[in-house]
Motif scaffolding. Structure first.
Motif, short mmCIF file in Angstrom:
data_model
loop_
_atom_site.label_atom_id
_atom_site.label_comp_id
_atom_site.label_asym_id
_atom_site.label_seq_id
_atom_site.Cartn_x
_atom_site.Cartn_y
_atom_site.Cartn_z
N TYR A 298 -17.73 48.44 3.10
CA TYR A 298 -18.58 47.21 3.94
C TYR A 298 -17.98 47.10 5.48
O TYR A 298 -18.93 45.89 6.50
CB TYR A 298 -18.27 46.23 3.01
N GLU A 374 -24.51 56.09 7.10
CA GLU A 374 -24.34 54.57 6.23
C GLU A 374 -24.06 53.58 7.87
O GLU A 374 -24.69 52.70 7.63
CB GLU A 374 -23.21 54.30 5.12
N ARG A 378 -26.59 50.78 8.46
CA ARG A 378 -26.21 49.67 6.57
C ARG A 378 -26.07 48.33 7.59
O ARG A 378 -26.81 47.76 6.46
CB ARG A 378 -24.15 49.69 7.23
N TRP A 381 -29.77 48.14 5.84
CA TRP A 381 -29.27 47.37 4.21
C TRP A 381 -29.49 46.12 3.67
O TRP A 381 -29.76 45.50 2.85
CB TRP A 381 -28.31 48.48 3.21
N GLU A 382 -28.06 45.52 4.44
CA GLU A 382 -27.62 43.83 3.91
C GLU A 382 -29.14 43.32 4.49
O GLU A 382 -29.04 42.20 3.58
CB GLU A 382 -26.14 43.56 4.83
#
Length: 621
Positions: A298, A374, A378, A381-382
């Motif tokens: 993360y 990613e 990322r 996506w978040e």
């Protein structure tokens, strides 16, 4: 104005304006225009006395025209039961950590830039069914990789001397990925017990992803997984370095092995420094998909500097050295004249290096591609996840979302597959007939193995020339063979071939030395045999001084003839093959002629003639 209580409607009006009734996020109700006009008319004179004007945002014309007390009944209805459109979000409030995902401050958690917050567990992107499938997929692949790398390591333990530099790093590379696959297998067994914190309903806390080093099991899994992942990539670079040293500067195995201490210092030291740095920075994160703990799940900064940068550097350096080594080997093949057999061996070795490198580089490049993907998506996506869950968590929704996207489970499955399958190429390097023979010898047991070694030694054992010289004419000569010819170089080639078959590859150094000694003896023995005109084989000389008969030692022939029966019985007990009968017949006729010629020569030749006869007799085998 509120403290002066200029109007009984003012407090309700201000509450309706600045803290309206909230029945559904995104739908805000305003006070009626009558309420605004009543409060303004009651307080206008007092405000004018203090020189305070009525605020512009409290203009009564912007409120709905109605004459009801606040809150109105319509304000308490859901959006499906009213025709009024909700008021859209006017500005970006950022990410607010939901109450269910908050963590104690002393643990040092963070999520999406917010401290004391952690991602939800199970995974925030996938359903439970998808997570179950992914977990079983990772478990099966980890078992396959663990079996392959363990087989490579055990093959090395059976015969340590077989794998020398420059190919020794392959063994350590296999050990590293054996540990990686073992950690993933443990994650499959543990599910999310280590990677997730347990929920606490009494404190309104949901299950969250583990972060930091406070969870000892998670920290241990992280240390082993990250350390051996980095060590495996470093060992591959060292493997390309050893190939480069062997191909370009033409270093031998002993010269490369002298640098082994430096290789080990780099291969274990660099990953150790990186692992300790991550522990000190508290960058450990649980992976709710695989059940392990890793880095960069993360935190994008940790992903870039502790995964993408080291792995990318290893690929660049390794590929450069690999191409330089292959180019040097190809130049040797083209420029230096070699025998056809050596040419074929060199080409096969080059192909083997190329195939092994491709089997390593393709999975590693796929892993790097997944990490780069990613890193790029990322944030999207978040944001998409917050937009979908903001109403469930009662937090502000994102403002002006331009693009939404959800990750595909296939991407993560490819990443885990390539992380594990990268250790399997080590099997293709050690896989050969020689490896099969070693394992067959190992499973038959040490007793069976020793018996095979003794048989191969007996096949290569050189005959006792003195005992064969003085053998009984009626006693057959026995030489252990496997149906091979006893003439000239063909016997030598057959014996060499038998040595290669009978001697297990896992023999110790002393055992291998004895076989090489026996082989050299046979080579010298067959090279010293010459065929005479009458079809017999004679030897030109003896190697041992004690086997040579001195002048006037005819009585010694009688003494030695008494011991010929004992020697013959010993040799006869070793006979097992079908070619014995032919050898017996030839030996019997040759022995009769030898003894007859000796007797005539002794009686008929005076002086130094007996020396010639004895040497001629002693060389007959």
């Amino acid at each position: 104005m509120v403290n002066l209580q200029c109007s009984p409607e003012l407090r309700m009006f201000l509450c309706a304006l600045y803290a309206p009734v909230c029945t559904e996020y995104g739908r805000m109700t305003l006070p009626c225009r009558r309420l605004c006009l009543q409060a303004k008319s009651d307080c206008y004179k007092l405000m004018d006395m203090f020189g305070v004007s009525w605020p512009q945002e409290m203009d009564c014309n912007r409120f709905p025209d109605c004459d009801e007390s606040y809150p109105r009944p319509v304000d308490l209805l859901s959006s499906s039961e009213t025709t009024e459109s909700p008021v859209s979000v006017q500005r970006d409030y950022g990410f607010w950590c939901p109450r269910e995902l908050k963590i104690d401050p002393e643990l040092g958690y963070s999520f999406m830039g917010v401290r004391d917050c952690s991602p939800p567990c199970p995974n925030m992107y996938f359903t439970r069914e998808e997570l179950a499938f992914a977990r079983y997929f990772i478990g099966v692949v980890s078992i396959v990789c663990l079996s392959a790398t363990l087989f490579t390591f055990l093959t090395f333990l059976i015969d340590v001397s077989r794998f020398r530099y420059p190919e020794r790093p392959i063994i350590f590379y296999a050990v590293c990925y054996m540990m990686v696959s073992l950690v993933f297998f443990l994650g499959f067994l543990l599910e999310d017990k280590v990677s997730c914190n347990a929920a606490s309903p009494g404190r309104f806390r949901a299950s969250t992803v583990t972060q930091g080093s406070h969870n000892k099991a998670c920290t241990l899994l992280f240390m082993v997984l990250y350390f051996f992942t980095m060590a495996g990539s470093v060992w591959w670079v060292i493997l390309t370095i050893t190939w480069f040293l062997a191909a370009v500067p033409k270093w031998g195995s002993e010269a490369i092995e002298k640098k082994a201490l430096l290789f080990h210092a780099c291969a274990w030291g660099i990953p150790g420094v990186l692992t300790v740095s991550l522990l000190a920075m508290n960058k450990i994160e649980g992976d709710s998909i695989s059940g392990v703990c890793f880095v960069g799940m993360y935190n994008l900064t940790a992903l870039r500097w502790f995964l993408l940068a080291p792995l990318g550097l290893d690929v660049v350096v390794g590929v450069a050295l690999l191409l330089a080594g292959i180019a040097a080997l190809n130049r040797v093949r083209m420029e230096i004249p070699l025998e056809k057999e050596n040419q074929e061996k060199l080409v096969k070795f080059m192909i083997r290096i190329a195939v092994f490198s491709v089997l390593y580089l393709v999975p590693l490049l796929a892993v790097l591609g997944c990490y780069l993907y990613e890193n790029s998506y990322r944030a999207i996506w978040e944001t998409t996840w917050v937009q979908e869950k903001c109403r469930d968590y009662h937090i502000p929704c994102p403002y002006q979302v331009e693009r939404t996207s959800r990750p595909d489970l296939v991407l993560f499955l490819i990443k885990y597959l390539m992380m594990l399958i990268v250790g399997i190429p080590s099997v293709f390097w050690v896989g050969s007939k020689k490896t099969c023979f070693e394992w067959a010898s190992f499973f038959h047991g040490k007793r069976r193995k020793d018996r095979m070694v003794n048989e191969s030694r007996q096949v290569l054992q050189e005959p006792d020339f003195a005992q064969l010289l003085l053998r009984d004419p009626n006693t057959p000569i026995v030489r252990k063979s496997r149906g091979t010819s006893t003439q000239g170089t063909s016997t030598h080639a057959s014996s060499t071939h038998l040595a290669m078959l009978d001697e297990p590859p896992s023999a110790s150094t002393s055992r291998a030395g004895s076989v090489r000694s026996a082989r050299s003896k046979m080579s010298s023995y067959h090279g010293s045999l010459h065929r005479s005109r009458d079809g017999r084989y004679t030897a030109s000389s003896f190697r041992a001084a004690d086997d040579r008969l001195p002048y006037g030692s005819m009585p010694r022939l009688n003494d030695q003839s008494q011991s010929r029966q004992c020697s013959t019985n010993r040799l006869d007990s070793l006979s097992r093959h079908g070619s014995t009968q032919r050898l017996e017949s030839q030996s019997r006729h040759s022995s009769i002629r030898d003894l007859s010629s000796v007797t005539q020569a002794v009686l008929g030749v005076p002086g130094n003639g007996i020396h010639r006869v004895l040497e001629e007799d002693g060389a007959t085998a």
